[in-house]
Design a protein around this motif. Sequence first.
Motif, PDB file in Angstrom:
ATOM      1  N   GLY A 152       0.664  -1.274   0.036  1.00 17.00           N
ATOM      2  CA  GLY A 152       0.020   0.085  -0.095  1.00 17.00           C
ATOM      3  C   GLY A 152       0.955   1.167  -0.085  1.00 17.00           C
ATOM      4  O   GLY A 152       0.549   2.216  -0.587  1.00 17.00           O
ATOM      5  N   ILE A 208      -5.955   3.548  -0.770  1.00 18.20           N
ATOM      6  CA  ILE A 208      -5.130   2.627  -1.356  1.00 18.20           C
ATOM      7  C   ILE A 208      -5.988   2.451  -2.509  1.00 18.20           C
ATOM      8  O   ILE A 208      -6.924   1.927  -2.560  1.00 18.20           O
ATOM      9  N   VAL A 254      -0.870   4.762  -2.835  1.00 19.31           N
ATOM     10  CA  VAL A 254      -1.211   5.228  -1.644  1.00 19.31           C
ATOM     11  C   VAL A 254      -1.405   6.815  -1.804  1.00 19.31           C
ATOM     12  O   VAL A 254      -0.252   7.647  -1.804  1.00 19.31           O
TER      13      VAL A 254
END
Length: 264
Positions: free
Chosen positions: A26, A108, A118
Amino acid sequence: MRIPRPSRLPRRAAALAAAAALTLLGCAGTAAAVAGPQAGAPAEGPCKTRTGGVYFTPFGHADVTLKPQALKVLAKEKATWAVSAPLSKVPGRDDLARFPLGFFEDSIEPDLAHVFRVCYPGGLTLARPATKDKAVCDGIWLAVLPVPGAYCNLRVNDGPERRTLLATTTAKDLLVGSHSFHPVITPRVDPGTGELGFGPKDWEFRAARPFSDALATFGVDLPEGTPIFNLDATLSFLPGPDFWASLSGKTVYGDPLKSARTQG
């Protein structure tokens, strides 16, 4: 015969490992751009919104600390830096800014160029008042794959907004720290806020060539590879000061969350 109950510790360890894996995938917005889109591509609109979404933990915050090398460049060039909400500069510290983390702030999202990225709302402005030049980063994202780094939508003076690689980092920096040993999954209590969580600490980012080239257009000399900031993030499952402040529409330092103004 009574069957013993399995320990909960392995489950908790597995949960932490899963969270760490998500962190790797992420914390992706800014980094995957190296092998993906290059500087000069159209601006990325989605990362400019503050709507929240899927994130690693519901709460938390991150500190961005400018490195001494970056502060030296700013002083030499007689340049200033400022941030826009929900980022806040820490009062009394010209080297430190902070922003909230969590479901309500960040997201994300899958991306064709980055695989995952992200998104973090807010922005950064570098300005040189003497020449009235400035570079504005609006909409910032991180990416880990294929190459870790930070990206933003960058506008220099009155030019077009372009997707630009801001800074690069490494997987090692993310996982255990750049100059000290801080494993990303190690639980810790943030000394400043008292929040219990985990996350990267002493995570160094270095100036990327596209960002250096953009600043060079108005005479600011920031060589590629110069350490420019550290990112220390506390990902938490419990609400902290930033969350409670946001309920009143303000940052933890009292600045309006939705304000478009910059803080110098």
